[in-house]
Design an enzyme around this catalytic site. Structure first.
Site, mmCIF file in Angstrom:
data_model
loop_
_atom_site.group_PDB
_atom_site.id
_atom_site.type_symbol
_atom_site.label_atom_id
_atom_site.label_comp_id
_atom_site.label_asym_id
_atom_site.label_seq_id
_atom_site.Cartn_x
_atom_site.Cartn_y
_atom_site.Cartn_z
ATOM 1 N N GLU A 122 -7.173 2.829 -7.525
ATOM 2 C CA GLU A 122 -6.290 1.684 -7.745
ATOM 3 C C GLU A 122 -7.116 0.551 -8.346
ATOM 4 O O GLU A 122 -8.289 0.372 -8.006
ATOM 5 C CB GLU A 122 -5.665 1.220 -6.427
ATOM 6 C CG GLU A 122 -4.830 -0.047 -6.624
ATOM 7 C CD GLU A 122 -3.955 -0.411 -5.434
ATOM 8 O OE1 GLU A 122 -4.311 -0.055 -4.299
ATOM 9 O OE2 GLU A 122 -2.920 -1.051 -5.662
ATOM 10 N N CYS A 158 -0.428 -0.645 -4.187
ATOM 11 C CA CYS A 158 0.508 -1.760 -4.335
ATOM 12 C C CYS A 158 0.723 -2.168 -5.784
ATOM 13 O O CYS A 158 1.770 -2.727 -6.112
ATOM 14 C CB CYS A 158 0.015 -2.950 -3.520
ATOM 15 S SG CYS A 158 0.161 -2.666 -1.755
ATOM 16 N N ASN A 198 5.275 3.932 -3.626
ATOM 17 C CA ASN A 198 3.980 3.926 -2.934
ATOM 18 C C ASN A 198 4.235 3.892 -1.430
ATOM 19 O O ASN A 198 4.618 4.877 -0.840
ATOM 20 C CB ASN A 198 3.141 2.736 -3.425
ATOM 21 C CG ASN A 198 1.873 2.542 -2.614
ATOM 22 O OD1 ASN A 198 1.216 3.510 -2.278
ATOM 23 N ND2 ASN A 198 1.558 1.325 -2.257
ATOM 24 N N GLU A 199 4.064 2.739 -0.840
ATOM 25 C CA GLU A 199 4.267 2.600 0.612
ATOM 26 C C GLU A 199 5.643 2.014 0.863
ATOM 27 O O GLU A 199 5.758 0.911 1.363
ATOM 28 C CB GLU A 199 3.240 1.612 1.143
ATOM 29 C CG GLU A 199 2.017 2.218 1.686
ATOM 30 C CD GLU A 199 1.000 1.177 2.116
ATOM 31 O OE1 GLU A 199 1.273 -0.039 2.069
ATOM 32 O OE2 GLU A 199 -0.085 1.605 2.519
HETATM 33 O O1 AHR Z 1 -5.665 0.574 -0.687
HETATM 34 C C1 AHR Z 1 -5.263 -0.745 -0.621
HETATM 35 C C2 AHR Z 1 -3.779 -0.888 -0.390
HETATM 36 O O2 AHR Z 1 -3.446 -0.415 0.865
HETATM 37 C C3 AHR Z 1 -2.892 -0.104 -1.311
HETATM 38 O O3 AHR Z 1 -2.660 -0.760 -2.484
HETATM 39 C C4 AHR Z 1 -1.635 0.036 -0.527
HETATM 40 O O4 AHR Z 1 -0.931 1.201 -0.840
HETATM 41 C C5 AHR Z 1 -2.077 -0.041 0.908
HETATM 42 O O5 AHR Z 1 -1.385 -0.986 1.603
#
Ligand code: AHR
Length: 664
Positions: free
Chosen positions: A47, A242, A376-377
């Site tokens: 990321e 994120c 993602n989350e």
């Molecule tokens: O890895 C850091 C962050 O942690 C990522 O962007 C997210 O998916 C998680 O909350």
């Protein structure tokens, strides 16, 4: 890579400890190879956080190269007569700079770029400076002097590399020249001087090391990719995290903006630039120079299956509680189309709409995309109802693609309990689980997957790291507990198909989040203990799980077994039995490995032990001491089918023996 020790060292290790308690009998059923370990089992998650892309993996050394930051000259100093204009040759990056003679022979016109926390350059290495330029007033020739310089006032001569560039056309054209610094400098600047009495326009000023990974011009930092490659990752998840969601939908990662000529990839705000007040980086943007083509190419070159994550129509749910911040179900079609088009971009023939773009970018062959993650989350019914529409569309158009859904940001709790059954109902292929958790959690979760439903989707542990309580930075003890936990992933390889530690990269001056797997500055990088844990699992993952018991009981994978965690695998290619044992206790522990089930004509060759251990639990490798903690390797002789060992406190050991036929 590993320190090599001679045969005497294990003897020393075995005898130098006192107070060894009960011997733990570990029995490995070598003739009962069980579940297949997926090639994707251990991988990487990238990321653009902590300046992981621009200023990190992406080897571009110029910040704000196209003057598209909201403050157009951020990162630049200008001198003399400079104008900023916005009708440049690249419609999605319209700004450019006009240099005009100052009208005074001793007064320079030019500009200086500060890079990302400075520009790191190495003595005698070659750096390719390139720029799009034109002579807007039709004059015959313009001249530029390009320099790398040390900005400090103490330098007698600040310049450490120089080159001349002639601009010869009234039309926009790309020019380039090589710079070779006469010294190594972590925080140089780039200077461009107008040396002719001519007006010159400049756009997309760029500086790359010539020696990038595999020599790609729009390339990646060689030392960082080497570190990724050395893990031998099976899967590569990108581009986040994120940043896939964005601060709002307008700043989500938009893969279509990240392909095609780099000069025309529009800038995107990085979701991490003002997330935390304690680490504030208002100049953190995404040039998209490291875009989806480069991600797929990187995955291919490090031997990992590509796993793109796409926005599902939801902006970051932490930051956007209002429903109007998200795409409604009626507005979802373009997002779904993005997913379908991405599959075509990766796998389509060169005569398909998106496959053609991939081919034009230099990769006519498909990237063999097999997995796609949607969201993602994410959490709540708002995620599930959106995901459902994606699943229907992808299944219809591309039944061959495996879909990954989310179980939310937590490893347990209300959302997790709600989402898993929903993922089963939607019949996604894998469910992404995230856990940034303290020591206690890692010590108690070694058996997490022992009782998961074997009939539902498989597990992708997509983001995890031990965040030591009060110690949210890299240190050996956290890495050791990650190793302990990972034995549970391995023993459950029938259901756990992928696991990727997070985050991957962090610039020492630009981090927002820690711990991270690899740290770097402008010149070098350091592999942490967590890196070595990942590497040891990945490079010793084997092909099939072997049953293993401890003291006649199945390995429980929790603290109750005297702090010992273990797993065993068989490797079909090398014909090796590989046993991983983690001693999380503060005591030496005696173990006996019993290799059961060998046929009378079979024996075990001289094997080896690879051991990761640190004297100081709170320390880790640093840029100053990058090799303080690293795996040690030594040969091990086994007589018969049993091996007695003493594990040092707080250690991770791998035992490897090749099965062979006894000589008659
Ligand atoms: O890895 C850091 C962050 O942690 C990522 O962007 C997210 O998916 C998680 O909350």
């Amino acid at each position: 890579m590993f320190k090599i020790y001679n045969l005497l060292i294990p003897l020393f290790l075995c005898t130098s400890f006192c107070a060894i308690g009960q011997t733990h009998e570990m029995t490995i059923a070598t003739d009962k190879a069980g579940a297949t370990i997926q090639p994707t089992m251990y991988g990487l998650f990238f990321e653009d956080i902590n300046y992981g892309a621009d200023g990190g993996l992406y080897a571009e050394l110029i910040k704000n190269r196209s003057f598209e930051f909201p403050q157009a000259l951020m990162g630049w100093k200008t001198f003399g007569k400079i104008d900023l204009l916005d009708d440049g040759p690249f419609p999605r990056n319209p700004h450019y700079i006009r240099l005009s003679p100052s009208g005074h022979s001793q007064k320079w016109t030019g500009l200086e770029n500060e890079g990302f926390f400075g520009i790191g350059v190495k003595k005698d290495e070659s750096y390719r400076f390139s720029v799009w330029a034109r002579l807007p007033q039709g004059q015959e020739q313009g001249r530029l002097r390009i320099e790398l310089a040390i900005p400090g006032a103490n330098a007698e001569n600040q310049s450490i590399a120089q080159a001349e560039l002639s601009i010869d056309s009234p039309e926009w054209k790309k020019y380039q020249v090589i710079l070779q610094p006469n010294t190594t400098e972590a925080e140089a600047v780039l200077r461009v001087f107008l040396t002719s009495n001519t007006v010159v326009d400049l756009e997309h000023l760029s500086l790359f090391p010539v020696d990038t990974w595999r020599g790609h011009e729009n390339g990646l930092r060689k030392d960082l990719v080497q570190a990724l490659y050395d893990i031998r990752p099976g899967v590569f998840r990108f581009p986040g995290g994120c940043i896939v969601e964005g601060t709002d939908l307008g700043t989500r990662y938009n893969w279509k903006n990240s392909i095609g000529p780099v000069e025309n990839r529009p800038l995107n705000e990085n979701r991490w630039h003002y997330t935390f007040t304690y680490r504030f980086f208002p100049d953190y943007y995404q040039s998209y120079g490291l875009g989806f083509f480069e991600f797929f190419q990187l995955a291919e070159e490090i031997g990992a299956a590509p796993l793109p994550v796409l926005n599902c129509g939801l902006a970051c749910q932490y930051q956007n509680s209002d429903a109007s911040a998200h795409a409604s179900l009626k507005e979802l079609d373009p997002y779904i189309q993005d997913a379908l088009d991405l599959i075509e971009f990766a796998n389509g023939t060169p005569d398909s709409e998106w496959g053609k773009i991939r081919a034009e970018m230099g990769h006519p062959n498909p990237f063999h995309l097999k997995f796609i993650a949607i969201g993602n989350e994410q959490w709540g019914p708002e995620y599930v109802e959106r995901l459902e529409l994606f699943v229907q569309a992808i299944r219809k158009a591309h039944p061959e693609i495996q879909i990954i859904g989310s179980s939310g940001p937590n490893s347990e709790g209300e959302q997790f309990d709600y989402l898993w059954p929903e993922m089963k109902r939607l019949q996604v292929d894998l469910v992404d689980e995230h856990f940034y958790r303290p020591e206690k959690w890692f010590l108690s979760q070694g058996n997490r997957y022992d009782h998961y439903d074997r009939k539902g989707p498989k597990v992708f542990a997509g983001e995890y790291a031990c965040h030591g309580q009060g110690k949210k930075w890299n240190h050996f003890h956290a890495a050791l507990l990650e190793a302990a936990f990972m034995t549970g992933l391995e023993r459950n390889a029938d259901i756990v198909h992928m696991a990727t530690y997070a985050p991957l990269l962090a610039h020492i001056e630009g981090w927002q989040w820690r711990p991270d797997m690899i740290w770097f500055d402008n010149l070098q990088c350091v592999r942490t203990s967590s890196y070595y844990v990942q590497q040891l699992f990945s490079r010793n993952k084997g092909s099939h799980v072997l049953p293993l018991t401890m003291n006649q009981k199945p390995v429980a994978g929790n603290e109750d077994q005297d702090g010992l965690f273990a797993s065993a695998v068989w490797d079909n290619t090398t014909q090796e039995i590989i046993v991983k044992v983690v001693n999380t206790s503060d005591r030496p522990q005696a173990i006996t490995l019993h290799f059961d089930g060998l046929k009378s004509q079979e024996g075990l060759s001289i094997g080896k032990c690879i051991r990761l251990h640190a004297d100081e639990q709170t320390l880790d490798n640093t840029l100053d001491h990058p090799l303080a903690i690293q795996p040690e390797e030594f040969p091990i002789n086994i007589s018969g089918h049993t091996l007695q060992q003493t594990l040092s406190p707080y250690s991770f050991s791998i035992y490897k023996f090749q099965k062979n036929l006894k000589k008659k």
